[in-house]
Design a protein around this motif. Structure first.
Motif, short mmCIF file in Angstrom:
data_model
loop_
_atom_site.label_atom_id
_atom_site.label_comp_id
_atom_site.label_asym_id
_atom_site.label_seq_id
_atom_site.Cartn_x
_atom_site.Cartn_y
_atom_site.Cartn_z
N ASN A 123 0.82 -1.20 0.00
CA ASN A 123 0.00 0.00 0.00
C ASN A 123 0.86 1.26 0.00
O ASN A 123 0.70 2.14 0.83
N ALA A 124 1.81 1.34 -0.93
CA ALA A 124 2.71 2.49 -1.02
C ALA A 124 2.15 3.54 -1.96
O ALA A 124 1.51 3.22 -2.96
N ALA B 38 -2.93 4.32 6.99
CA ALA B 38 -2.55 2.93 6.75
C ALA B 38 -1.93 2.78 5.37
O ALA B 38 -2.39 2.00 4.54
N ARG B 39 -0.89 3.55 5.10
CA ARG B 39 -0.16 3.44 3.84
C ARG B 39 1.27 3.91 4.04
O ARG B 39 1.59 4.56 5.02
N LYS B 40 2.10 3.57 3.10
CA LYS B 40 3.49 4.00 3.12
C LYS B 40 3.69 5.06 2.06
O LYS B 40 3.01 5.05 1.04
N PHE B 41 4.62 5.96 2.30
CA PHE B 41 4.91 7.02 1.34
C PHE B 41 6.34 6.87 0.85
O PHE B 41 7.26 6.69 1.64
N VAL B 42 6.51 6.93 -0.48
CA VAL B 42 7.81 6.84 -1.10
C VAL B 42 8.07 8.17 -1.78
O VAL B 42 7.32 8.59 -2.66
N SER B 43 9.14 8.84 -1.36
CA SER B 43 9.47 10.14 -1.93
C SER B 43 10.20 9.95 -3.25
O SER B 43 11.14 9.17 -3.35
N PHE C 254 0.99 10.44 7.42
CA PHE C 254 1.72 9.37 8.09
C PHE C 254 1.67 9.55 9.61
O PHE C 254 1.42 8.60 10.35
N ALA C 255 1.89 10.77 10.07
CA ALA C 255 1.89 11.06 11.50
C ALA C 255 0.51 10.86 12.13
O ALA C 255 0.41 10.52 13.31
#
Length: 64
Positions: free
Chosen positions: A30-31, A51-56, A46-47
């Motif tokens: 779930n990115a 319920a997901r991931k972040f990719v910069s 995110f903070a």
């Protein structure tokens, strides 16, 4: 660093599937790809416990 024997047997097929694009890692975890401009909003989500991931992707090499 040494891995346990069972792990070495299981990691190879997974690695091969990832390298051959048979497994979509971003979907599985779930990115969400974000730009550097969107990083403050991504961090706020995110903070807050999203319920997901972040990719910069500051150079836009991955594509959203």
């Amino acid at each position: 660093m040494m891995y346990a024997p069972f792990r070495a047997r299981n990691d190879r097929p997974l690695m091969d599937a990832i390298l051959r694009d048979k497994v979509r890692i971003a979907e599985a975890v779930n990115a969400t790809v974000i730009t550097l401009h969107d990083a403050p909003q991504g961090y706020a989500q995110f903070a807050s416990g999203a319920a997901r991931k972040f990719v910069s992707d500051p150079h836009r090499l991955i594509g959203a």
